[in-house]
Design a protein around this motif. Structure first.
Motif, PDB file in Angstrom:
ATOM      1  N   LEU A 196       0.864  -1.191   0.000  1.00  0.00           N
ATOM      2  CA  LEU A 196       0.000   0.000   0.000  1.00  0.00           C
ATOM      3  C   LEU A 196       0.896   1.235   0.000  1.00  0.00           C
ATOM      4  O   LEU A 196       1.630   1.484   0.955  1.00  0.00           O
ATOM      5  CB  LEU A 196      -0.910  -0.005   1.239  1.00  0.00           C
ATOM      6  N   ASN A 197       0.872   1.961  -1.087  1.00  0.00           N
ATOM      7  CA  ASN A 197       1.697   3.166  -1.214  1.00  0.00           C
ATOM      8  C   ASN A 197       0.820   4.402  -1.067  1.00  0.00           C
ATOM      9  O   ASN A 197      -0.248   4.487  -1.669  1.00  0.00           O
ATOM     10  CB  ASN A 197       2.389   3.190  -2.576  1.00  0.00           C
ATOM     11  N   LEU A 198       1.327   5.332  -0.281  1.00  0.00           N
ATOM     12  CA  LEU A 198       0.506   6.470   0.131  1.00  0.00           C
ATOM     13  C   LEU A 198       1.228   7.779  -0.166  1.00  0.00           C
ATOM     14  O   LEU A 198       2.459   7.857  -0.033  1.00  0.00           O
ATOM     15  CB  LEU A 198       0.328   6.313   1.646  1.00  0.00           C
ATOM     16  N   ASN A 199       0.468   8.784  -0.536  1.00  0.00           N
ATOM     17  CA  ASN A 199       1.072  10.114  -0.729  1.00  0.00           C
ATOM     18  C   ASN A 199      -0.010  11.167  -0.518  1.00  0.00           C
ATOM     19  O   ASN A 199      -1.208  10.844  -0.469  1.00  0.00           O
ATOM     20  CB  ASN A 199       1.642  10.236  -2.150  1.00  0.00           C
ATOM     21  N   ARG A 213      -0.760  10.111  -9.668  1.00  0.00           N
ATOM     22  CA  ARG A 213      -2.028   9.648 -10.228  1.00  0.00           C
ATOM     23  C   ARG A 213      -2.258  10.236 -11.628  1.00  0.00           C
ATOM     24  O   ARG A 213      -1.826  11.328 -11.922  1.00  0.00           O
ATOM     25  CB  ARG A 213      -3.233   9.942  -9.323  1.00  0.00           C
ATOM     26  N   GLY A 214      -2.953   9.452 -12.438  1.00  0.00           N
ATOM     27  CA  GLY A 214      -3.102   9.848 -13.835  1.00  0.00           C
ATOM     28  C   GLY A 214      -4.332  10.692 -14.137  1.00  0.00           C
ATOM     29  O   GLY A 214      -4.612  10.992 -15.288  1.00  0.00           O
ATOM     30  N   LEU A 215      -5.090  11.040 -13.110  1.00  0.00           N
ATOM     31  CA  LEU A 215      -6.327  11.797 -13.330  1.00  0.00           C
ATOM     32  C   LEU A 215      -6.228  13.104 -12.547  1.00  0.00           C
ATOM     33  O   LEU A 215      -5.688  13.126 -11.448  1.00  0.00           O
ATOM     34  CB  LEU A 215      -7.531  10.960 -12.857  1.00  0.00           C
ATOM     35  N   ASP A 216      -6.757  14.161 -13.122  1.00  0.00           N
ATOM     36  CA  ASP A 216      -6.507  15.501 -12.567  1.00  0.00           C
ATOM     37  C   ASP A 216      -7.292  15.853 -11.313  1.00  0.00           C
ATOM     38  O   ASP A 216      -6.989  16.820 -10.639  1.00  0.00           O
ATOM     39  CB  ASP A 216      -6.817  16.563 -13.630  1.00  0.00           C
ATOM     40  N   TYR A 217      -8.348  15.080 -11.012  1.00  0.00           N
ATOM     41  CA  TYR A 217      -9.231  15.553  -9.944  1.00  0.00           C
ATOM     42  C   TYR A 217      -8.712  15.346  -8.527  1.00  0.00           C
ATOM     43  O   TYR A 217      -9.320  15.789  -7.575  1.00  0.00           O
ATOM     44  CB  TYR A 217     -10.637  14.964 -10.086  1.00  0.00           C
ATOM     45  N   TYR A 218      -7.585  14.678  -8.387  1.00  0.00           N
ATOM     46  CA  TYR A 218      -7.151  14.328  -7.027  1.00  0.00           C
ATOM     47  C   TYR A 218      -6.638  15.513  -6.218  1.00  0.00           C
ATOM     48  O   TYR A 218      -6.036  16.445  -6.755  1.00  0.00           O
ATOM     49  CB  TYR A 218      -6.083  13.243  -7.078  1.00  0.00           C
ATOM     50  N   THR A 219      -6.891  15.445  -4.911  1.00  0.00           N
ATOM     51  CA  THR A 219      -6.367  16.406  -3.941  1.00  0.00           C
ATOM     52  C   THR A 219      -5.946  15.601  -2.702  1.00  0.00           C
ATOM     53  O   THR A 219      -6.445  14.494  -2.484  1.00  0.00           O
ATOM     54  CB  THR A 219      -7.456  17.397  -3.488  1.00  0.00           C
ATOM     55  N   LYS A 220      -5.064  16.154  -1.921  1.00  0.00           N
ATOM     56  CA  LYS A 220      -4.655  15.529  -0.639  1.00  0.00           C
ATOM     57  C   LYS A 220      -4.273  14.044  -0.790  1.00  0.00           C
ATOM     58  O   LYS A 220      -3.481  13.709  -1.645  1.00  0.00           O
ATOM     59  CB  LYS A 220      -5.755  15.722   0.412  1.00  0.00           C
ATOM     60  N   THR A 221      -4.930  13.181   0.011  1.00  0.00           N
ATOM     61  CA  THR A 221      -4.508  11.769   0.068  1.00  0.00           C
ATOM     62  C   THR A 221      -4.687  11.040  -1.268  1.00  0.00           C
ATOM     63  O   THR A 221      -5.772  11.063  -1.848  1.00  0.00           O
ATOM     64  CB  THR A 221      -5.375  11.024   1.112  1.00  0.00           C
ATOM     65  N   VAL A 222      -3.617  10.375  -1.717  1.00  0.00           N
ATOM     66  CA  VAL A 222      -3.739   9.446  -2.853  1.00  0.00           C
ATOM     67  C   VAL A 222      -3.052   8.139  -2.456  1.00  0.00           C
ATOM     68  O   VAL A 222      -2.125   8.148  -1.649  1.00  0.00           O
ATOM     69  CB  VAL A 222      -3.097   9.995  -4.158  1.00  0.00           C
ATOM     70  N   PHE A 223      -3.526   7.029  -2.999  1.00  0.00           N
ATOM     71  CA  PHE A 223      -2.947   5.743  -2.600  1.00  0.00           C
ATOM     72  C   PHE A 223      -3.071   4.709  -3.715  1.00  0.00           C
ATOM     73  O   PHE A 223      -3.947   4.815  -4.584  1.00  0.00           O
ATOM     74  CB  PHE A 223      -3.614   5.209  -1.315  1.00  0.00           C
ATOM     75  N   GLU A 224      -2.171   3.749  -3.672  1.00  0.00           N
ATOM     76  CA  GLU A 224      -2.173   2.682  -4.679  1.00  0.00           C
ATOM     77  C   GLU A 224      -1.769   1.367  -4.008  1.00  0.00           C
ATOM     78  O   GLU A 224      -0.812   1.351  -3.234  1.00  0.00           O
ATOM     79  CB  GLU A 224      -1.158   2.992  -5.793  1.00  0.00           C
ATOM     80  N   PHE A 225      -2.497   0.319  -4.293  1.00  0.00           N
ATOM     81  CA  PHE A 225      -2.085  -1.022  -3.863  1.00  0.00           C
ATOM     82  C   PHE A 225      -1.371  -1.650  -5.053  1.00  0.00           C
ATOM     83  O   PHE A 225      -2.003  -1.936  -6.076  1.00  0.00           O
ATOM     84  CB  PHE A 225      -3.290  -1.871  -3.457  1.00  0.00           C
ATOM     85  N   VAL A 226      -0.062  -1.832  -4.909  1.00  0.00           N
ATOM     86  CA  VAL A 226       0.739  -2.284  -6.043  1.00  0.00           C
ATOM     87  C   VAL A 226       1.162  -3.739  -5.839  1.00  0.00           C
ATOM     88  O   VAL A 226       1.636  -4.109  -4.761  1.00  0.00           O
ATOM     89  CB  VAL A 226       1.999  -1.396  -6.193  1.00  0.00           C
ATOM     90  N   SER A 227       0.966  -4.550  -6.873  1.00  0.00           N
ATOM     91  CA  SER A 227       1.444  -5.934  -6.824  1.00  0.00           C
ATOM     92  C   SER A 227       2.934  -5.914  -7.152  1.00  0.00           C
ATOM     93  O   SER A 227       3.324  -5.571  -8.263  1.00  0.00           O
ATOM     94  CB  SER A 227       0.694  -6.788  -7.846  1.00  0.00           C
TER      95      SER A 227
END
Ligand code: HAM
Length: 416
Positions: free
Chosen positions: A160-163, A256-270
């Motif tokens: 789980l990667n967080l930013n 992230r590849g989409l413009d709408y994000y703010t604050k917390t973003v996260f990805e579960f990477v295999s």
């Protein structure tokens, strides 16, 4: 022979049980967190995605299936679910319903991608969105739920990667720093990056071109530019996740590849596959961008195709098994055949999975077929069985045979 379009797949009955397993189990978890299903159109006005996802993103610039309909309207097959869900939220006045609104969807998405491992042109997402809260606790609840979903399916070696990518306030300063870093080498970047430099320099960090990726090494990171509010929000999220024993790593490179994000973003990477299985983040500006009131919101989507690819490859979940018949009734002669049909009907009404012969097979072929479809029990009915009202039930796993009255309740006692 007409073939399916590139980047699409047929999910056959021999495979679909895996999809059903994933969907049923995900639904169970979503329900326990209070999410309700939303279904939105497969196609929307193109403008929705241009404004929602952002006109400098790869998705909008390169990957959308856009066409004019017969009324000359520009229509796009949805490349993702969030924009449509937010449109529906605004259009249906959901802002005036009790907040927060929690919604899930399982829908196919369409992106004109370079088809490769884990990248398809039609793919399915299981998504969840929470609208109507700015609280960091919503971030935590959503990430915890995503973690539970990922764990439910025993995805091996997933991180789980967080930013935090801040808000428009912190991004202004950051954009300047980034432009300072990129500026000297701008001519070495790909032409798409060059066009994004003025309007949206952060997009450059998401470029998939090898050369651009190299040039981006050592770029300033947004985490160093967060305003007080964004910083506190992120600290709260991290602390709460730690308290709940959710392991994560901070990855300051997630944009992230989409413009709408703010604050917390996260990805579960295999780690094994090198791709993201589930990803999301906060999008506090999107409702307003699409014509609603300013509304705090956060969501994620899991790539169901990628998840299934992993489950098939690593076979880590022994619960995913195809459904096989409880009983196969083979019959000889017309009267026995009628009896088989009546029994099958009554047993099915009681929830037993029964197969009978609908191909006029010989007895030998019937037994062979019952074995092939892995029926748990087989019963043969002929003249004798009709006369005595009894038949043998064969347990196909052990080979054991057992006499049973040809009565629904008696048969159920054995096969269930
Ligand atoms: P996304 O990162 O574009 O986010 O996609 C989410 C997930 O969908 C990816 O992590 C991946 O597993 C899967 N996926 C994306 N593109 C493909 C593809 N071409 N082939 C197969 N799988 C793919 C979104 O779509 C956001 N709407 C997520 C979200 C919801 N953020 C907030 N709410």
């Amino acid at each position: 022979m007409i073939q399916k379009p590139k980047g699409t797949k047929d999910i056959l009955p021999s495979e679909s049980y895996k999809w059903e397993y994933v969907e049923e189990n995900a639904k169970e978890i979503l329900k326990n967190y209070g999410f309700g299903e939303i279904r939105v159109p497969v196609f929307e006005q193109t403008e929705l995605f241009e404004r929602g996802v952002g006109d400098t993103t790869d998705v909008v610039q390169k990957e959308m299936y856009t066409f004019l309909d017969k009324g000359e309207r520009s229509i796009t097959l949805r490349p993702e679910g969030t924009a449509g869900v937010v449109r529906a939220y605004i259009e249906n006045g959901m802002a005036s319903m009790p907040s927060p609104i929690k919604m899930w969807y399982m829908m196919p998405m369409y992106r004109y991608e370079n088809v490769q491992k884990g990248r398809y042109r039609e793919f399915r997402q299981i998504g969840a969105e929470i609208l109507g809260t700015n609280s960091y606790e919503a971030d935590v609840e959503l990430i915890v739920m995503a973690d539970q979903i990922i764990k439910k399916f025993h995805v091996p070696e997933v991180s789980l990667n967080l930013n935090s990518i801040g808000c428009p306030t912190c991004r202004k300063q950051y954009a300047e720093a980034l432009k300072g870093f990129i500026g000297n080498n701008l001519t070495q970047y790909c032409s798409t990056c060059q066009t994004r430099f003025e309007k949206n320099p952060m997009r450059i960090l998401d470029c998939k071109e090898k050369k651009c990726k190299e040039l981006n090494q050592g770029a300033p990171v947004i985490l160093d530019y967060l305003c007080e509010e964004c910083k506190t929000h992120f600290e709260n999220v991290k602390k709460a996740l730690q308290d709940l024993n959710i392991n994560y790593v901070i990855d300051p490179n997630i944009v992230r590849g989409l413009d709408y994000y703010t604050k917390t973003v996260f990805e579960f990477v295999s780690e094994k596959e090198g791709y993201t299985v589930l990803a999301g983040g906060r999008y506090d500006g999107l409702v307003e961008e699409l014509g609603g009131q300013k509304t705090g919101a956060i969501g994620f989507a899991m790539g169901e195709d990628r998840l299934i690819d992993i489950l098939e490859k690593y076979n880590t979940n022994s619960n995913i098994v195809a459904c096989t018949p409880d009983l196969y009734i083979a019959s000889m002669g017309e009267i026995a055949s009628k009896k088989a049909q009546t029994l099958a009907l009554e047993l099915r009404k009681k929830g037993i999975y029964v197969e009978t012969d609908i191909c006029e097979r010989s007895m030998k072929a019937n037994l062979k077929y019952a074995d092939k479809i892995k029926s748990k029990y087989v019963c043969v009915i002929g003249e004798n069985e009709i006369t005595t009202g009894k038949a043998n039930l064969k347990n196909m796993a052990t080979g054991e045979e057992q006499e049973v009255a040809l009565e629904v309740d008696e048969i159920i006692k054995i096969v269930k």
